[in-house]
Every structure is written in C-alpha cells, then in structure tokens.
Design a protein around this motif. Structure first.
Motif, mmCIF file in Angstrom:
data_model
loop_
_atom_site.group_PDB
_atom_site.id
_atom_site.type_symbol
_atom_site.label_atom_id
_atom_site.label_comp_id
_atom_site.label_asym_id
_atom_site.label_seq_id
_atom_site.Cartn_x
_atom_site.Cartn_y
_atom_site.Cartn_z
ATOM 1 N N PRO A 145 25.182 2.569 86.315
ATOM 2 C CA PRO A 145 25.916 1.841 85.282
ATOM 3 C C PRO A 145 26.566 2.746 84.244
ATOM 4 O O PRO A 145 27.250 2.257 83.346
ATOM 5 C CB PRO A 145 24.819 0.997 84.627
ATOM 6 C CG PRO A 145 23.611 1.876 84.718
ATOM 7 C CD PRO A 145 23.743 2.613 86.031
ATOM 8 N N ASP A 148 32.224 5.998 83.821
ATOM 9 C CA ASP A 148 33.360 5.614 82.975
ATOM 10 C C ASP A 148 34.419 4.932 83.838
ATOM 11 O O ASP A 148 34.267 4.831 85.062
ATOM 12 C CB ASP A 148 33.932 6.820 82.216
ATOM 13 C CG ASP A 148 34.483 7.913 83.134
ATOM 14 O OD1 ASP A 148 34.996 7.596 84.239
ATOM 15 O OD2 ASP A 148 34.419 9.100 82.747
ATOM 16 N N ASP A 149 35.480 4.454 83.232
ATOM 17 C CA ASP A 149 36.453 3.643 83.973
ATOM 18 C C ASP A 149 37.144 4.446 85.067
ATOM 19 O O ASP A 149 37.432 3.909 86.145
ATOM 20 C CB ASP A 149 37.504 3.067 83.010
ATOM 21 C CG ASP A 149 38.242 1.884 83.625
ATOM 22 O OD1 ASP A 149 37.573 0.883 83.960
ATOM 23 O OD2 ASP A 149 39.476 1.974 83.789
ATOM 24 N N VAL A 172 34.724 4.608 87.985
ATOM 25 C CA VAL A 172 34.683 3.309 88.655
ATOM 26 C C VAL A 172 35.907 3.139 89.545
ATOM 27 O O VAL A 172 35.804 2.704 90.701
ATOM 28 C CB VAL A 172 34.601 2.162 87.625
ATOM 29 C CG1 VAL A 172 34.804 0.808 88.311
ATOM 30 C CG2 VAL A 172 33.259 2.184 86.903
ATOM 31 N N VAL A 229 25.716 -2.654 91.844
ATOM 32 C CA VAL A 229 26.011 -2.156 90.495
ATOM 33 C C VAL A 229 25.016 -2.807 89.538
ATOM 34 O O VAL A 229 25.048 -4.025 89.359
ATOM 35 C CB VAL A 229 27.456 -2.510 90.070
ATOM 36 C CG1 VAL A 229 27.749 -1.915 88.699
ATOM 37 C CG2 VAL A 229 28.478 -2.010 91.100
ATOM 38 N N THR A 283 19.750 3.507 83.815
ATOM 39 C CA THR A 283 20.631 4.288 82.949
ATOM 40 C C THR A 283 19.880 5.422 82.264
ATOM 41 O O THR A 283 18.687 5.288 81.934
ATOM 42 C CB THR A 283 21.280 3.396 81.864
ATOM 43 O OG1 THR A 283 22.088 4.206 81.003
ATOM 44 C CG2 THR A 283 20.236 2.680 81.019
ATOM 45 N N CYS A 311 29.840 -2.665 83.739
ATOM 46 C CA CYS A 311 30.223 -1.802 84.866
ATOM 47 C C CYS A 311 30.548 -2.649 86.094
ATOM 48 O O CYS A 311 31.513 -2.387 86.816
ATOM 49 C CB CYS A 311 29.093 -0.823 85.167
ATOM 50 S SG CYS A 311 29.512 0.442 86.393
ATOM 51 N N SER A 327 33.945 -4.220 85.662
ATOM 52 C CA SER A 327 35.004 -3.236 85.903
ATOM 53 C C SER A 327 35.174 -2.965 87.390
ATOM 54 O O SER A 327 36.302 -2.863 87.894
ATOM 55 C CB SER A 327 34.671 -1.940 85.158
ATOM 56 O OG SER A 327 35.645 -0.951 85.388
#
Length: 365
Positions: free
Chosen positions: A228, A231-232, A235, A252, A256, A286, A289
């Motif tokens: 999780p 970052d974008d 992903v 997902v 963490t 996450c 996304s």
C-alpha cells in the motif's frame, strides 16, 4: 456463538505472547477443538471471478494459515475463500526475536515474521491430501508464494513454488510486497516486476502443458500482491505491466512500513509491517488508484484494515471484486466474517445493488 466464546477467552489470550496465541489457535483448529459450522450465505453475496464461483466475497488473507494446516476449519467460520502461505521453496525459520505485536489501543498488528515457512514439501502434501479427500467443494483456495531469504534468483523461487502448488489450488499469489524479507519490495519496480511476471506466467503455462494428460489440468489465475506504500507513478507502472503481460489479478495491499501519528500503543514503533484498522485508509486509496489505472479491467482483491461490513463495502466500491481480512480476527474472534457478511448484504440492498459485482468500482462513476 463463536464470538461469545472468544469474548470470554480473549483476556486469557492477551496474556500470551502474540505468536504463541496464534499458534495455539491453529493447533486448536487442527485438532478439532473448535468445529465451526457457519450458516448458508445470503444469495446476494455470491459472485464469480476468474471463472471461479465464490459463495461470498470475504476471504481469509495469507498469514493466518501459513502452512496450509486449517483451510477447511476456516471455511467453517464462513469465509468464501482461504489463502494459505506464504510458502517458500525451502524451509526457513524467518526472523529471530519477537515478531508479532498487538497494538490493542489501535486495533492494529505489527509483524516481522520474514516468511517463516516449512517449505514446499509439507505445504503441498497437505494440499494434496485435502484434494484427495473431496474437501475442495467447501470453497476457493489460494496459495501465496514467496522467495527464500538467501536466494540469489528470486524468479526461480517463484517458478519452483508455482509448479508445485498450481495443480492443487484455485489461484496463486505472487507476493512481492512483504516488508520483512530484505530486497523483496524492490521487485515492485517496473523492470524487476516485468521480468518476474514474464517468468512466472511462462512457468504457469509450462505447468499447465505438462498436465494436459490429466483428466482436469489446472491453469490457475496468477495474482500479484503489492504493497500500500506505492506512489502514483509506481501504481501506474504496475498497472501497465499487469495489463501488458496478462496477469489475472492483484491483491492490494500488504502491510505498511509507515506509522500513522495517531497510533497510541507502546508497540507503535516496532519494526515490521503494520496491519489492522490503521491500514484501512492507506490501503483503500492505493486500491482506488490501481483500479483507476487498470481501468477496472483486472480483478482486485482488497486487503488491509477491514474491520467491519462498512470497510468491506468501501473496498468493493473503490474497485475490489473480493475482500480479505486477517488482523480483525485478533480483536473480534474467528467468527467475525459472519458479522461482516451480514452487514455487507444489508449495505448492498440499502444502495440498490442486486449483487457484489454490481457494486464493484461504484465510487468511480
């Protein structure tokens, strides 16, 4: 009934070392000291993913039944699917010292097991015995596979595990996101994950080809379990690799390494991966996304922080076709899946959904 029993014994369980308490639970289930029998599922919860029929979308995440010892006992608690593992090719003890911490004030758990595993031999022997007994009709079973700590060729370890478990389970999870095995999360970068996925998918095809002479050769779907903390950009990279290579699904996310400032427990800074209620927001964002970057084309299992029917529903609306939990059982007992299913069914009906599938990704419009 099981929730009431758990509420009575939980004060005594809390006096035990968390890892000892977990092992006691597994041994009790294995020896039949608890024989749960959940009532039939509400029909609205039935769903189909990867051509597999799930009686309900609530699954037991990897980590509870690491060695495939109590799969059917956990189906008795009402889970629609059970994921065993993580298993590694060779036996390994995992990390030393205290490796499991209960954050009671936060309803969280920190673990630093490091893929402790009995190895493929005992793991596959139990799966094989289960299949021969006719137990598979009880529910969908997955195997979560990993690499040995000292392995220099991670992909070879995953290939070995895949070849061994693929004929024995309904789906296989490639775990590249545990924070407790050095270098493992680095496999989530684009180049390494692309190379790894290519080799794993090829191994699955070879295994299926070798089994064609059998009456019912297995070609289980392959899922990637990612963390999780991506970052974008990360992903997006993983989403593109999944779409390009034909990976069947995603989980997902994992635990963490971050620590929310709201944590109150004295164990909040313990080394390892954090799971449970504090993970819910991060893991769900996450997931949201990943669903967006894959365009909803790849089924996702939402995992991380599920502590209620509302949490499960939030995962589904964010893009999860199925949902897993584990840490919530520490605080609510093994029968908690029944409560989550009941509340999830009410929420689906409240919002006018006729099925779980109809609600998947609803928040994306």
């Amino acid at each position: 009934m099981h929730d009431l029993l758990y509420s009575l014994v939980r004060p005594a369980i809390k006096l035990l070392d968390p890892e000892q308490a977990h092992r006691l639970a597994v041994v009790s289930l294995k020896r039949g000291l608890m024989r749960p029998t959940a009532s039939p599922d509400d029909p609205i919860l039935a769903t189909s993913v990867w051509g597999l029929d799930f009686k309900n979308p609530i699954g037991l995440g990897a980590g509870f039944d690491k060695h495939a010892e109590v799969i059917d006992a956990m189906f008795g608690f009402g889970f629609g699917f059970v994921e065993a593992g993580t298993v590694t090719p060779q036996p390994q003890p995992g990390n030393s010292g205290q490796r499991l911490f209960r954050l009671d004030e936060d309803e969280g758990v920190i673990n630093r097991f490091g893929f402790n595993s009995e190895g493929l031999g005992p793991f596959t022997e139990r799966l094989r015995a289960r299949r021969q007994s006719g137990a598979p009709s009880r529910g969908i079973v997955g195997a979560n596979i990993g690499k040995n700590r000292t392995s220099e060729d991670a992909a070879a370890d995953y290939e070995t595990c895949l070849a061994a478990v693929a004929p024995l389970v309904d789906y296989v999870v490639v775990n590249v996101s545990s924070p407790n095995t050095p270098g493992l999360r680095g496999l989530q970068a684009r180049a390494p994950i692309e190379a790894l996925v290519g080799r794993v998918m090829a191994a699955r095809d070879r295994t299926a080809d070798a089994a064609r002479a059998e009456p019912a050769p297995k070609r289980p779907p392959i899922l990637l379990k990612v963390g999780p903390d991506l970052d974008d950009d990360q992903v997006r990279d993983i989403a593109e690799v999944v779409l390009e290579t034909g990976v069947d699904g995603l989980i997902v996310g994992n635990t963490t390494v971050t620590r929310p400032p709201t944590l109150r427990s004295r164990w909040r800074d313990a080394e390892g991966g954090l799971s449970g209620r504090p993970l819910m927001g991060l893991a769900t964002e996450c997931l949201r996304s990943m669903y967006r970057h894959t365009g909803g084309k790849v089924p996702i299992i939402g995992c991380g922080g599920v502590s209620s029917g509302e949490d499960a529903y939030a995962k589904i609306r964010a893009g999860a076709s199925l949902v897993q939990l584990y840490s919530a059982l520490v605080f609510n007992g093994p029968g908690f899946a029944v409560t989550i299913k009941r509340d999830l069914a009410k929420l689906l009906r409240r919002d006018g959904f006729a099925s779980v599938t109809a609600a998947v990704g609803a928040d994306h419009g």
